[in-house]
Write a protein that holds these residues in place. Structure first.
Motif, PDB file in Angstrom:
ATOM      1  N   MET A  16      -5.072   7.637   5.031  1.00  0.00           N
ATOM      2  CA  MET A  16      -5.953   8.430   4.168  1.00  0.00           C
ATOM      3  C   MET A  16      -5.207   8.917   2.929  1.00  0.00           C
ATOM      4  O   MET A  16      -5.781   8.967   1.841  1.00  0.00           O
ATOM      5  N   VAL A  17      -3.950   9.257   3.071  1.00  0.00           N
ATOM      6  CA  VAL A  17      -3.146   9.690   1.917  1.00  0.00           C
ATOM      7  C   VAL A  17      -3.008   8.550   0.918  1.00  0.00           C
ATOM      8  O   VAL A  17      -3.195   8.735  -0.288  1.00  0.00           O
ATOM      9  N   VAL A  18      -2.706   7.357   1.409  1.00  0.00           N
ATOM     10  CA  VAL A  18      -2.586   6.198   0.530  1.00  0.00           C
ATOM     11  C   VAL A  18      -3.919   5.912  -0.155  1.00  0.00           C
ATOM     12  O   VAL A  18      -3.970   5.644  -1.365  1.00  0.00           O
ATOM     13  N   LEU A  19      -5.007   5.978   0.594  1.00  0.00           N
ATOM     14  CA  LEU A  19      -6.343   5.753   0.020  1.00  0.00           C
ATOM     15  C   LEU A  19      -6.643   6.784  -1.062  1.00  0.00           C
ATOM     16  O   LEU A  19      -7.122   6.437  -2.153  1.00  0.00           O
ATOM     17  N   PHE A  20      -6.342   8.042  -0.788  1.00  0.00           N
ATOM     18  CA  PHE A  20      -6.587   9.088  -1.775  1.00  0.00           C
ATOM     19  C   PHE A  20      -5.757   8.872  -3.037  1.00  0.00           C
ATOM     20  O   PHE A  20      -6.263   8.991  -4.151  1.00  0.00           O
ATOM     21  N   LEU A  21      -4.481   8.566  -2.877  1.00  0.00           N
ATOM     22  CA  LEU A  21      -3.626   8.350  -4.043  1.00  0.00           C
ATOM     23  C   LEU A  21      -4.085   7.140  -4.855  1.00  0.00           C
ATOM     24  O   LEU A  21      -4.077   7.168  -6.083  1.00  0.00           O
ATOM     25  N   GLN A  22      -4.487   6.093  -4.167  1.00  0.00           N
ATOM     26  CA  GLN A  22      -4.959   4.903  -4.861  1.00  0.00           C
ATOM     27  C   GLN A  22      -6.232   5.199  -5.642  1.00  0.00           C
ATOM     28  O   GLN A  22      -6.359   4.828  -6.810  1.00  0.00           O
ATOM     29  N   ARG A  23      -7.168   5.877  -5.005  1.00  0.00           N
ATOM     30  CA  ARG A  23      -8.440   6.153  -5.662  1.00  0.00           C
ATOM     31  C   ARG A  23      -8.324   7.232  -6.733  1.00  0.00           C
ATOM     32  O   ARG A  23      -9.056   7.199  -7.714  1.00  0.00           O
ATOM     33  N   ASP A  27      -9.757   5.537 -13.195  1.00  0.00           N
ATOM     34  CA  ASP A  27     -10.345   6.269 -14.322  1.00  0.00           C
ATOM     35  C   ASP A  27     -11.487   7.161 -13.864  1.00  0.00           C
ATOM     36  O   ASP A  27     -11.611   8.301 -14.306  1.00  0.00           O
ATOM     37  N   GLU A  28     -12.345   6.633 -13.001  1.00  0.00           N
ATOM     38  CA  GLU A  28     -13.454   7.406 -12.432  1.00  0.00           C
ATOM     39  C   GLU A  28     -13.391   7.287 -10.915  1.00  0.00           C
ATOM     40  O   GLU A  28     -13.957   6.356 -10.336  1.00  0.00           O
ATOM     41  N   PRO A  29     -12.700   8.224 -10.245  1.00  0.00           N
ATOM     42  CA  PRO A  29     -12.573   8.148  -8.782  1.00  0.00           C
ATOM     43  C   PRO A  29     -13.948   8.171  -8.107  1.00  0.00           C
ATOM     44  O   PRO A  29     -14.822   8.949  -8.488  1.00  0.00           O
ATOM     45  N   PRO A  30     -14.151   7.323  -7.103  1.00  0.00           N
ATOM     46  CA  PRO A  30     -15.447   7.257  -6.438  1.00  0.00           C
ATOM     47  C   PRO A  30     -15.709   8.412  -5.465  1.00  0.00           C
ATOM     48  O   PRO A  30     -16.825   8.574  -4.984  1.00  0.00           O
ATOM     49  N   ASP A  31     -14.686   9.209  -5.166  1.00  0.00           N
ATOM     50  CA  ASP A  31     -14.892  10.309  -4.226  1.00  0.00           C
ATOM     51  C   ASP A  31     -14.070  11.518  -4.657  1.00  0.00           C
ATOM     52  O   ASP A  31     -13.230  11.449  -5.529  1.00  0.00           O
ATOM     53  N   SER A  32     -14.349  12.627  -3.993  1.00  0.00           N
ATOM     54  CA  SER A  32     -13.705  13.894  -4.306  1.00  0.00           C
ATOM     55  C   SER A  32     -12.674  14.229  -3.222  1.00  0.00           C
ATOM     56  O   SER A  32     -12.741  13.716  -2.106  1.00  0.00           O
ATOM     57  N   ILE A  33     -11.761  15.107  -3.547  1.00  0.00           N
ATOM     58  CA  ILE A  33     -10.724  15.497  -2.581  1.00  0.00           C
ATOM     59  C   ILE A  33     -11.335  16.161  -1.346  1.00  0.00           C
ATOM     60  O   ILE A  33     -10.808  16.044  -0.245  1.00  0.00           O
TER      61      ILE A  33
END
Length: 80
Positions: A16-23, A27-33
């Motif tokens: 999940m950390v890797v996914l969050f850092l990648q996303r 430019d426009e992240p598809p999800d929020s923290i």
């Protein structure tokens, strides 16, 4: 890191950390923290339950975390 639940939950959390850092680098992240909070809490809960000997509820929580990752965060499985 004594039980299988320790290893499984740490691996899921690291993913999940890797996914969050990648996303978050998009430019426009598809999800929020905030969308990462429920599965993180689920990993902690599953680890606690598994370490206390409640194997079936711990596995159920891990399955719920997996469903959340696929349905809400739209994680694609390898080979899909």
């Amino acid at each position: 890191m004594e039980t299988p639940f320790d290893w499984v939950t740490v691996i899921i959390f690291a993913g999940m950390v890797v996914l969050f850092l990648q996303r978050s680098s998009m430019d426009e992240p598809p999800d929020s923290i905030w969308q990462y909070l429920p599965p993180a809490v689920g990993c902690a809960l599953a680890n606690y339950l598994g370490n206390e000997g409640y194997v079936v509820p711990a596995v159920a929580v891990l399955i719920a975390v997996g469903v959340y990752l696929i349905r809400v965060l739209h994680v694609r499985m390898p080979g899909a």
